[in-house]
Write a protein that holds these residues in place. Structure first.
Motif, short mmCIF file in Angstrom:
data_model
loop_
_atom_site.label_atom_id
_atom_site.label_comp_id
_atom_site.label_asym_id
_atom_site.label_seq_id
_atom_site.Cartn_x
_atom_site.Cartn_y
_atom_site.Cartn_z
N GLN A 161 0.90 -1.29 0.11
CA GLN A 161 0.11 -0.20 0.04
C GLN A 161 0.79 1.28 0.08
OE1 GLN A 161 -3.96 -0.13 2.40
NE2 GLN A 161 -3.13 1.51 3.12
N GLY A 162 0.57 2.38 -0.44
CA GLY A 162 1.01 3.62 -0.74
C GLY A 162 1.87 4.05 0.68
N ASP A 163 1.12 3.91 1.69
CA ASP A 163 1.90 4.43 2.95
C ASP A 163 2.48 3.33 3.80
OD1 ASP A 163 -0.26 2.66 3.63
OD2 ASP A 163 -1.39 3.96 5.18
N GLY A 164 2.89 2.09 3.15
CA GLY A 164 3.60 1.14 3.51
C GLY A 164 3.03 0.48 4.98
N SER A 165 1.79 0.71 5.12
CA SER A 165 1.31 0.00 6.40
C SER A 165 0.60 -1.54 6.05
CB SER A 165 0.21 0.78 7.08
OG SER A 165 -0.82 0.87 6.26
#
Length: 367
Positions: A161-165
């Motif tokens: 995911q874009g936020d790395g979570s």
């Protein structure tokens, strides 16, 4: 398929941008859409449709609402709403064409869609690229964990995911797999939320890409958008040998290209006699041994002499069948076959040439 980043290296080999469907120049992406309404103004009083189509890794596309009224164009990197946190993708389409695409995908244009937060900042893009660079290493480690747990599955791709979570792991398996322990081990090792998603073998080949037996890139990874069912009947209509090694693609399933020329063969077979046709003559019953659809000829042989084939055109076969329906038998197949070809004038050529098969052998010296 190439972009300005797909240049060649110093050794002359193509480097490629290695963006796997998220190229910023939009020149080497699959399913790139041309906005042919971009230069047309809307009628007076009409509002711009707030739907936006956004592409993620491996050509995964989703629809979002531009509730903030941002000025977006194709190729912009945006931060979008996700189930938890935010994701980062590239805008592929805006305006009224999004409404058309939603109807095509059977999505209600008035449905409640997730929204676009903002245009991605440099901090968002840096974090996104950092996560993308870790995908190959994490995929390798996750495969090792699955092998240790002896799970009958293959992890083919990882998407952050874009936020790395959060990370989505795509896998293929023959049967259902109990991967609860695998999720616990990966969440502990990587420190992120894990989502497992099973895909088919065709989707796996689409994501990984490769070179087909024709020497070109796989259709599924370059331009093919839908996977229609392919059956062995398509090979039978085209008179191909039912050899699984030749008919199967890299995904292990029947090649999608078997359907490309199937309609042409079906059109040619409309006025063609069936292969189970029997011709009744005074000399005996004849069976169809082989047919050439595009030349319009068939080979028949008698039941008592299967090794001797006679060539007939489809018009002659229809003529004989019509006489058989009237309870009449023709004299023989030879009188029809002799009208097609003059066997005395047939010349044969050696495809190897006039060279001898032993031309490469070393001559023995005289003692």
């Amino acid at each position: 398929m190439g972009c300005s980043s797909c240049s060649t290296g110093s050794d002359g080999q193509p480097r490629g941008c290695r963006n796997n469907g998220t190229c910023g120049t939009d020149g080497c992406n699959k399913l790139t859409v041309f906005d042919w309404l971009s230069n047309m103004s809307l009628p007076a009083g009409a509002e711009v449709f707030d739907g936006v189509e956004v592409r993620f890794k491996n050509s995964r596309k989703e629809f979002f609402r531009n509730t903030e009224g941002l000025t977006l164009s194709i190729g912009d990197v945006v931060a979008t709403q996700a189930r938890s946190g935010h994701d980062v993708g590239i805008v592929t389409l805006t305006g009224e064409l999004v409404r058309v695409q939603m109807k095509k995908k059977k999505v209600n244009p008035g449905a409640d869609l997730p929204k676009i937060y903002r245009k991605a900042t440099q901090r968002d893009i840096d974090k996104w690229q950092k996560c993308r660079n870790k995908e190959e290493e994490i995929k390798k480690r996750s495969r090792e964990m699955a092998i240790i747990l002896r799970l009958q599955m293959k992890i083919s791709d990882v998407e952050f995911q874009g936020d790395g979570s959060k990370a989505t792991f795509y896998y293929t398996a023959e049967d259902r797999v109990d991967f609860r322990q695998l999720i616990k081990d990966m969440a502990k090792a990587f420190g992120i939320r894990i989502e497992m998603r099973q895909i088919g073998y065709r989707q796996e080949a689409q994501r990984l890409g490769g070179i087909g037996s024709c020497g070109r890139e796989l259709c599924c990874s370059t331009w093919l958008t839908d996977f229609r069912s392919v059956s062995t009947a398509a090979a039978r209509y085209q008179q191909l040998s039912l050899n699984p090694q030749k008919l199967a693609g890299q995904c292990g399933k029947l090649k999608c290209c078997l359907n490309y020329e199937l309609d042409t063969y079906l059109d040619a077979l409309k006025d063609f006699p069936p292969t189970d046709t029997k011709l009744y003559t005074e000399k005996g019953t004849a069976f169809c041994q082989k047919s050439d659809i595009f030349k319009g000829i068939l080979w028949f042989s008698y039941k008592d002499d299967p090794g001797n084939w006679h060539v007939l055109t489809k018009e002659q076969v229809h003529e004989i069948r019509e006489k058989n329906r009237q309870k009449k038998k023709v004299r023989s197949l030879e009188e029809y076959a002799s009208n097609n070809f003059d066997r005395e004038n047939v010349t044969f050529e050696n495809p190897v040439g006039q060279d001898s098969l032993t031309r490469f052998d070393r001559p023995r010296g005289k003692r």
